[in-house]
Motif scaffolding. Structure first.
Motif, short mmCIF file in Angstrom:
data_model
loop_
_atom_site.label_atom_id
_atom_site.label_comp_id
_atom_site.label_asym_id
_atom_site.label_seq_id
_atom_site.Cartn_x
_atom_site.Cartn_y
_atom_site.Cartn_z
N PRO A 1 0.83 -1.21 0.00
CA PRO A 1 0.00 0.00 0.00
C PRO A 1 0.86 1.26 0.00
N ASN A 2 0.31 2.40 -0.43
CA ASN A 2 0.98 3.67 -0.12
C ASN A 2 0.46 4.11 1.26
N GLN A 3 0.90 5.25 1.73
CA GLN A 3 0.54 5.66 3.11
C GLN A 3 -0.97 5.80 3.29
N VAL B 1 5.40 -0.61 2.42
CA VAL B 1 4.64 0.64 2.33
C VAL B 1 5.42 1.63 1.49
N THR B 2 4.82 2.10 0.40
CA THR B 2 5.53 3.10 -0.41
C THR B 2 5.26 4.47 0.20
N LEU B 3 6.34 5.27 0.30
CA LEU B 3 6.27 6.54 1.03
C LEU B 3 6.57 7.74 0.14
N GLY B 4 6.30 7.62 -1.16
CA GLY B 4 6.53 8.74 -2.07
C GLY B 4 7.99 9.17 -2.03
N GLU B 5 8.22 10.46 -1.79
CA GLU B 5 9.59 10.99 -1.82
C GLU B 5 10.42 10.50 -0.63
N GLU B 6 9.80 9.78 0.30
CA GLU B 6 10.57 9.21 1.41
C GLU B 6 11.02 7.77 1.12
N GLY B 7 10.60 7.23 -0.01
CA GLY B 7 11.06 5.89 -0.36
C GLY B 7 10.06 4.80 0.00
N ALA B 8 10.52 3.76 0.68
CA ALA B 8 9.64 2.64 1.01
C ALA B 8 10.04 2.02 2.35
N ALA C 1 14.25 7.14 -0.71
CA ALA C 1 14.00 7.32 -2.14
C ALA C 1 15.26 7.84 -2.82
N TYR C 2 15.39 7.59 -4.11
CA TYR C 2 16.48 8.17 -4.88
C TYR C 2 16.18 9.64 -5.11
N PRO C 3 17.16 10.51 -4.91
CA PRO C 3 16.91 11.93 -5.16
C PRO C 3 16.79 12.18 -6.67
N VAL C 4 15.65 12.62 -7.09
CA VAL C 4 15.44 12.88 -8.52
C VAL C 4 14.63 14.16 -8.67
N GLU C 5 14.61 14.67 -9.90
CA GLU C 5 13.80 15.84 -10.17
C GLU C 5 12.41 15.39 -10.61
N VAL C 6 11.41 15.77 -9.84
CA VAL C 6 10.06 15.28 -10.08
C VAL C 6 9.38 16.08 -11.19
N VAL C 7 8.89 15.34 -12.19
CA VAL C 7 8.15 15.97 -13.29
C VAL C 7 6.66 15.63 -13.17
N ALA D 1 1.67 7.15 -11.83
CA ALA D 1 2.18 5.80 -12.08
C ALA D 1 3.44 5.44 -11.31
N ALA D 2 3.85 6.27 -10.33
CA ALA D 2 5.01 5.90 -9.52
C ALA D 2 4.72 4.59 -8.77
N GLY D 3 3.54 4.52 -8.18
CA GLY D 3 3.14 3.31 -7.45
C GLY D 3 3.06 2.09 -8.38
N ASP D 4 2.58 2.30 -9.61
CA ASP D 4 2.50 1.19 -10.57
C ASP D 4 3.89 0.72 -10.98
N GLY E 1 11.92 -1.72 -7.05
CA GLY E 1 10.71 -0.90 -7.03
C GLY E 1 11.04 0.57 -6.83
N ASN E 2 11.92 0.82 -5.89
CA ASN E 2 12.34 2.18 -5.57
C ASN E 2 12.98 2.87 -6.78
N ALA E 3 13.82 2.13 -7.48
CA ALA E 3 14.49 2.69 -8.66
C ALA E 3 13.48 2.95 -9.78
N ALA E 4 12.61 1.98 -10.02
CA ALA E 4 11.62 2.14 -11.10
C ALA E 4 10.68 3.30 -10.78
N GLY E 5 10.27 3.41 -9.51
CA GLY E 5 9.38 4.51 -9.10
C GLY E 5 10.06 5.86 -9.28
N ALA E 6 11.33 5.93 -8.90
CA ALA E 6 12.07 7.19 -9.01
C ALA E 6 12.21 7.62 -10.48
P1 ADP Z 1 1.56 6.12 -5.29
O1 ADP Z 1 1.97 6.59 -6.65
O2 ADP Z 1 0.81 4.84 -5.31
O3 ADP Z 1 0.93 7.17 -4.42
P2 ADP Z 1 4.10 6.61 -3.93
O4 ADP Z 1 3.82 8.07 -4.05
O5 ADP Z 1 4.38 6.08 -2.57
O6 ADP Z 1 2.92 5.72 -4.54
O7 ADP Z 1 5.32 6.26 -4.88
C1 ADP Z 1 5.72 4.95 -5.15
C2 ADP Z 1 7.22 4.86 -5.19
O8 ADP Z 1 7.75 5.69 -6.22
C3 ADP Z 1 7.91 5.32 -3.91
O9 ADP Z 1 7.97 4.28 -2.96
C4 ADP Z 1 9.29 5.69 -4.45
O10 ADP Z 1 10.07 4.52 -4.65
C5 ADP Z 1 8.96 6.29 -5.82
N1 ADP Z 1 8.76 7.75 -5.70
C6 ADP Z 1 7.59 8.41 -5.58
N2 ADP Z 1 7.79 9.75 -5.47
C7 ADP Z 1 9.13 9.94 -5.51
C8 ADP Z 1 10.00 11.08 -5.45
N3 ADP Z 1 9.51 12.31 -5.30
N4 ADP Z 1 11.33 10.88 -5.54
C9 ADP Z 1 11.85 9.63 -5.69
N5 ADP Z 1 11.10 8.52 -5.74
C10 ADP Z 1 9.76 8.66 -5.66
#
Ligand code: ADP
Length: 298
Positions: A181-183, A213-220, A233-239, A243-246, A269-274
């Motif tokens: 799940p996400n948060q 638990v996926t935590l967005g910009e905090e990783g997992a 999470a990997y530090p990246v520039e968010v556009v 579909a980060a969760g997917d 997962g963390n890398a693909a999400g980033a």
């Molecule tokens: P959802 O898209 O379902 O809300 P999250 O926001 O938790 O899910 O994102 C899923 C995953 O994508 C995170 O666990 C992380 O690995 C990656 N991710 C999401 N946002 C960021 C971000 N700002 N920087 C780096 N990685 C990110």
């Protein structure tokens, strides 16, 4: 090999200066269609990373259905078990984006809403030789439950991404090997408990074994028994975070199917999400295997 039971939607996106009032007609600036649906997105995410993916689901007998089948096939997803629904149209998401990038979304599930327990039983072949079942909650729960049961009995690893979140019966949670799940979904699944640790314990008490638990910009966060581990999470520039969760779920399931440890799978997962958040769109933003491997090396 991965089996995915899930949704396929066409996202219909209009851009407008602002959101219309009830009864109002606005002139927008553009219209675009994008293939989507959590099931299809996760199928493409895993297939692009090299997984053999068999998808079970439904689209309508219409042009959107043709287009969605063609796009997932282009990424190598096996569509043998996706039915053409004789009555319902292909699922759509009507998305309005205002000038600030805020969206409103209305989903008409269409054919996705007709995916049944019977569909899953008739697709038993899809489970033969499979390593992992990956499911979400955009199709009826009876179909999800039947798939989880089939996989569980066959010794196939069960991964559930509980999105969109709804309360789930303990009988189902007990058969899930990995819950992702996400948060927000974690809180909902735990009956509204917003404290992360308390919510995790609540779900563990219901029989969930491994929580990611996926935590967005905090990783997992990985939770198994008393153990907790945060993968930053990997530090990246968010556009665009669509579909980060997917991306995470697809990559995690693929890595498990290849026999990787849960920790390694979460790194994938963390890398693909980033990578996915650095690019616009859902399916177009999903990385290839080469891109993820490169990323994990850096
Ligand atoms: P959802 O898209 O379902 O809300 P999250 O926001 O938790 O899910 O994102 C899923 C995953 O994508 C995170 O666990 C992380 O690995 C990656 N991710 C999401 N946002 C960021 C971000 N700002 N920087 C780096 N990685 C990110």
């Amino acid at each position: 090999t991965l089996v995915i039971v899930g949704s396929l939607n066409m996202d219909l996106v209009v851009r407008a200066p602002r959101h219309p009032q009830p009864g109002e007609t606005l002139i927008g600036s553009s219209f675009q269609t994008f293939p989507g649906g959590k099931g299809a997105n996760q199928a493409v995410a895993a297939a692009r990373l090299g997984a053999k993916v068999r998808m079970i689901g439904r689209v309508g007998q219409d042009a959107f259905g043709d287009a969605l089948l063609a796009t997932v096939q282009r990424d190598g997803v096996d569509t043998t078990f996706i039915r053409r629904d004789p009555q319902a149209p292909t699922g759509v998401a009507l998305i309005t984006l205002d000038a600030k990038g805020q969206n409103t979304i209305v989903v008409a599930s269409g054919a996705n809403g007709n995916v049944s327990a019977e569909d899953v039983r008739q697709s038993a072949q899809a489970f033969e030789g499979a390593d992992v079942l990956l499911v979400q909650l955009e199709c009826p729960l009876e179909a999800v439950q039947t798939a989880v049961q089939l996989a569980h009995q066959a010794g196939i690893i069960v991964v559930l991404n509980p999105a969109p979140a709804q309360p789930l019966p303990a009988e189902l949670l007990q058969m899930v090997d990995y819950l992702i799940p996400n948060q927000h979904e974690l809180t909902l699944l735990a009956g509204g408990i917003s404290d992360r640790e308390q919510a995790i314990r609540h779900l563990q008490a219901q029989g969930v074994r491994y929580l990611v638990v996926t935590l967005g910009e905090e990783g997992a966060l990985l939770a198994l028994g008393e153990d907790r581990l945060i993968l930053p999470a990997y530090p990246v520039e968010v556009v665009d975070t669509v579909a980060a969760g997917d991306a995470f779920a697809g990559a995690f399931a693929l890595a498990l199917a290849e026999g990787k440890t849960p920790l390694d799978a979460a790194c994938w997962g963390n890398a693909a999400g980033a990578i996915a958040v650095t690019r616009p769109g859902a399916q177009p933003s999903l990385p290839t295997r080469q891109e993820v491997e490169q990323f994990l090396k850096e």
